[in-house]
Design an enzyme around this catalytic site. Structure first.
Site, PDB file in Angstrom:
ATOM      1  N   ARG A 236       0.037  -9.637  -0.273  1.00 24.27           N
ATOM      2  CA  ARG A 236      -1.222  -9.273   0.367  1.00 24.27           C
ATOM      3  C   ARG A 236      -2.278 -10.265  -0.100  1.00 24.27           C
ATOM      4  O   ARG A 236      -2.271 -10.675  -1.268  1.00 24.27           O
ATOM      5  CB  ARG A 236      -1.658  -7.850  -0.014  1.00 24.27           C
ATOM      6  CG  ARG A 236      -0.883  -6.727   0.676  1.00 24.27           C
ATOM      7  CD  ARG A 236      -1.169  -6.639   2.167  1.00 24.27           C
ATOM      8  NE  ARG A 236      -0.480  -5.547   2.819  1.00 24.27           N
ATOM      9  CZ  ARG A 236       0.687  -5.638   3.464  1.00 24.27           C
ATOM     10  NH1 ARG A 236       1.306  -6.810   3.524  1.00 24.27           N
ATOM     11  NH2 ARG A 236       1.225  -4.595   4.057  1.00 24.27           N
ATOM     12  N   GLU A 265      -8.027 -10.585   7.426  1.00 25.85           N
ATOM     13  CA  GLU A 265      -7.103 -10.859   8.547  1.00 25.85           C
ATOM     14  C   GLU A 265      -7.602 -10.131   9.792  1.00 25.85           C
ATOM     15  O   GLU A 265      -8.123  -9.016   9.668  1.00 25.85           O
ATOM     16  CB  GLU A 265      -5.696 -10.361   8.195  1.00 25.85           C
ATOM     17  CG  GLU A 265      -5.082 -11.092   7.003  1.00 25.85           C
ATOM     18  CD  GLU A 265      -3.660 -10.617   6.680  1.00 25.85           C
ATOM     19  OE1 GLU A 265      -3.088  -9.821   7.453  1.00 25.85           O
ATOM     20  OE2 GLU A 265      -3.132 -11.052   5.657  1.00 25.85           O
ATOM     21  N   HIS A 283       0.541 -13.840   8.967  1.00 25.98           N
ATOM     22  CA  HIS A 283       1.124 -12.558   8.531  1.00 25.98           C
ATOM     23  C   HIS A 283       2.345 -12.190   9.388  1.00 25.98           C
ATOM     24  O   HIS A 283       2.338 -11.186  10.099  1.00 25.98           O
ATOM     25  CB  HIS A 283       0.072 -11.433   8.576  1.00 25.98           C
ATOM     26  CG  HIS A 283       0.449 -10.268   7.719  1.00 25.98           C
ATOM     27  ND1 HIS A 283      -0.465  -9.470   7.077  1.00 25.98           N
ATOM     28  CD2 HIS A 283       1.669  -9.756   7.383  1.00 25.98           C
ATOM     29  CE1 HIS A 283       0.154  -8.527   6.399  1.00 25.98           C
ATOM     30  NE2 HIS A 283       1.462  -8.682   6.566  1.00 25.98           N
TER      31      HIS A 283
HETATM   32  P1  NAP Z   1       8.645  -3.002  -3.661  1.00 20.30           P
HETATM   33  O1  NAP Z   1      10.113  -2.918  -3.623  1.00 20.30           O
HETATM   34  O2  NAP Z   1       7.846  -1.784  -3.986  1.00 20.30           O
HETATM   35  O3  NAP Z   1       8.268  -4.171  -4.677  1.00 20.30           O
HETATM   36  C1  NAP Z   1       7.003  -4.390  -5.201  1.00 20.30           C
HETATM   37  C2  NAP Z   1       7.187  -4.885  -6.610  1.00 20.30           C
HETATM   38  O4  NAP Z   1       5.913  -5.306  -7.118  1.00 20.30           O
HETATM   39  C3  NAP Z   1       7.710  -3.817  -7.562  1.00 20.30           C
HETATM   40  O5  NAP Z   1       8.877  -4.308  -8.155  1.00 20.30           O
HETATM   41  C4  NAP Z   1       6.594  -3.666  -8.591  1.00 20.30           C
HETATM   42  O6  NAP Z   1       7.152  -3.602  -9.864  1.00 20.30           O
HETATM   43  C5  NAP Z   1       5.857  -4.988  -8.490  1.00 20.30           C
HETATM   44  N1  NAP Z   1       4.462  -4.870  -8.917  1.00 20.30           N
HETATM   45  C6  NAP Z   1       3.518  -4.038  -8.451  1.00 20.30           C
HETATM   46  N2  NAP Z   1       2.355  -4.271  -9.088  1.00 20.30           N
HETATM   47  C7  NAP Z   1       2.583  -5.259  -9.972  1.00 20.30           C
HETATM   48  C8  NAP Z   1       1.772  -5.930 -10.915  1.00 20.30           C
HETATM   49  N3  NAP Z   1       0.499  -5.626 -11.086  1.00 20.30           N
HETATM   50  N4  NAP Z   1       2.341  -6.915 -11.654  1.00 20.30           N
HETATM   51  C9  NAP Z   1       3.631  -7.222 -11.493  1.00 20.30           C
HETATM   52  N5  NAP Z   1       4.449  -6.624 -10.612  1.00 20.30           N
HETATM   53  C10 NAP Z   1       3.935  -5.648  -9.856  1.00 20.30           C
HETATM   54  O7  NAP Z   1       8.080  -3.518  -2.283  1.00 20.30           O
HETATM   55  P2  NAP Z   1       8.713  -4.595  -1.287  1.00 20.30           P
HETATM   56  O8  NAP Z   1       9.430  -3.906  -0.196  1.00 20.30           O
HETATM   57  O9  NAP Z   1       9.416  -5.656  -2.070  1.00 20.30           O
HETATM   58  O10 NAP Z   1       7.361  -5.185  -0.658  1.00 20.30           O
HETATM   59  C11 NAP Z   1       6.390  -5.805  -1.491  1.00 20.30           C
HETATM   60  C12 NAP Z   1       5.105  -6.026  -0.733  1.00 20.30           C
HETATM   61  O11 NAP Z   1       5.263  -7.119   0.162  1.00 20.30           O
HETATM   62  C13 NAP Z   1       4.666  -4.866   0.175  1.00 20.30           C
HETATM   63  O12 NAP Z   1       3.985  -3.868  -0.530  1.00 20.30           O
HETATM   64  C14 NAP Z   1       3.776  -5.565   1.183  1.00 20.30           C
HETATM   65  O13 NAP Z   1       2.433  -5.550   0.751  1.00 20.30           O
HETATM   66  C15 NAP Z   1       4.282  -6.994   1.181  1.00 20.30           C
HETATM   67  N6  NAP Z   1       4.941  -7.336   2.464  1.00 20.30           N
HETATM   68  C16 NAP Z   1       4.426  -8.337   3.215  1.00 20.30           C
HETATM   69  C17 NAP Z   1       5.014  -8.663   4.413  1.00 20.30           C
HETATM   70  C18 NAP Z   1       4.474  -9.778   5.272  1.00 20.30           C
HETATM   71  O14 NAP Z   1       4.560  -9.682   6.483  1.00 20.30           O
HETATM   72  N7  NAP Z   1       3.950 -10.839   4.679  1.00 20.30           N
HETATM   73  C19 NAP Z   1       6.141  -7.953   4.869  1.00 20.30           C
HETATM   74  C20 NAP Z   1       6.644  -6.949   4.071  1.00 20.30           C
HETATM   75  C21 NAP Z   1       6.026  -6.638   2.859  1.00 20.30           C
HETATM   76  P3  NAP Z   1       7.012  -2.373 -10.844  1.00 20.30           P
HETATM   77  O15 NAP Z   1       8.204  -1.526 -10.606  1.00 20.30           O
HETATM   78  O16 NAP Z   1       7.060  -3.052 -12.135  1.00 20.30           O
HETATM   79  O17 NAP Z   1       5.733  -1.671 -10.520  1.00 20.30           O
END
Ligand code: NAP
Length: 321
Positions: A236, A265, A283
């Protein structure tokens, strides 16, 4: 008949299936203030489905019987979860089905930025290839280098797999909690954030946006990166201080950046666009026809389950069972 409010464009098949079973209202920004439309239509709505709108007390307060908001996304930072909890409104999302596609995009940005692909595409098509290329057209090596993942969640791990299996990269990661199992399979080493920034050739941000990850990467963090580092953000925009990134790129503190997400955005003009060492996409992490279809189908199923008094499979706030 239960009422469903559709708050962004969704797949036609899913829309038709909704229309067969529910009273469906489709919001349309071209018809005026979208928040006014939400406030009006939400009064007697049972469910909402869509993505890309800020939903919170300011537009949801009139809701009388709203049971679920089904977002067609994995990220849910657009929604005020605390307020939804207070109001006992479920929020569901669409994890897993977009993981690999988003990881593909992250790796595309990494490679494009490292090898200046879009810049050299334009350069070639402009007829600038008049003699042997010079060092200005050189990129940086990817194979065998060190890839630092910030946020080793689903998408972070999928990016790491691409680096480990496809490019023989050493994987470093930083997360709030260590991810022993995933890390073992990729021989990934946990690092404190500063160490990861100093030791990685490629840095990819894949955290969810939360109070701790907001502005996680700013001037101080860019200062720690290596001069040849490539920085990629698919998470994000607000995770990164964009002004600090612009400065780092302008001053060649890092080699290049690849961005899919921005503080604001859609982004129509920005100092980012003036920089020669950045690759931008609008995005599009999950934006393939197949993946978007899977996401909206999952969002549809979450919504239908809630309206049929079943617990949806992917709830962000499952405490109202
Ligand atoms: P996820 O499985 O929940 O992974 C997020 C990871 O971030 C978790 O492992 C979490 O670890 C870590 N995290 C959160 N806060 C943190 C911090 N302050 N410092 C270090 N690590 C931290 O989610 P995901 O499915 O991989 O998706 C991740 C994000 O990608 C989504 O939330 C979304 O915003 C973004 N995304 C973007 C697109 C795009 O179109 N560009 C598409 C899909 C997703 P902990 O367990 O240690 O909290």
């Amino acid at each position: 008949m239960k009422k469903v409010v559709v708050f962004s464009q969704i797949d036609q098949d899913v829309l038709e299936r909704l229309q067969q079973n529910y009273q469906v209202v489709i919001l349309n920004p071209k018809l005026g203030d979208i928040n006014a439309q939400i406030r009006q239509e939400v009064i007697d709505a049972d469910a909402m489905i869509g993505s890309g709108r800020l939903l919170n007390e300011s537009n949801l307060a009139p809701a009388q019987q709203l049971k679920i908001i089904s977002t067609v996304s994995v990220g849910y930072d657009n929604y005020d979860v605390n307020y939804l909890n207070q109001r006992k409104i479920w929020l569901s999302n669409t994890p897993h089905v977009l993981t690999e596609t988003t990881a593909d995009l992250a790796f595309s940005l990494l490679m494009s930025a490292a090898r200046k692909i879009p810049q050299l595409d334009t350069w070639t098509k402009q007829g600038q290839w008049q003699k042997t290329i010079s060092t200005e057209q050189f990129g940086v090596d990817i194979f065998g280098k060190t890839l630092g993942i910030i946020g080793l969640g689903h998408i972070g791990a999928a990016i790491a797999r691409r680096g480990f299996y496809g490019f023989n990269m050493d994987i470093l990661y930083h997360s709030r909690r260590e991810k022993i199992e995933v890390a073992q399979s990729l021989n990934a080493q946990y690092r404190e954030l500063d160490d990861l920034l100093q030791q990685s050739d490629f840095i990819v941000v894949a955290v969810d946006l939360n109070v701790e990850s907001k502005q996680l990467i700013g001037a101080e963090q860019f200062d720690l990166m290596q001069k040849h580092a490539v920085f990629v953000n698919i998470a994000r925009g607000s995770v990164v201080d964009e002004h600090a990134l612009i400065k780092a790129l302008q001053n060649n503190k890092i080699f290049a950046a690849g961005l899919d997400v921005y503080a604001k955005e859609p982004l129509q003009s920005s100092a980012l666009f003036e920089l020669p060492n950045i690759v931008t996409t609008p995005h599009i992490g999950s934006a393939t026809a197949q993946t978007r279809k899977k996401m909206v189908q999952l969002a549809y199923q979450n919504l239908v389950d809630a309206l049929e008094n079943k617990t949806p499979r992917y709830l962000v706030n499952p405490n109202f069972k």
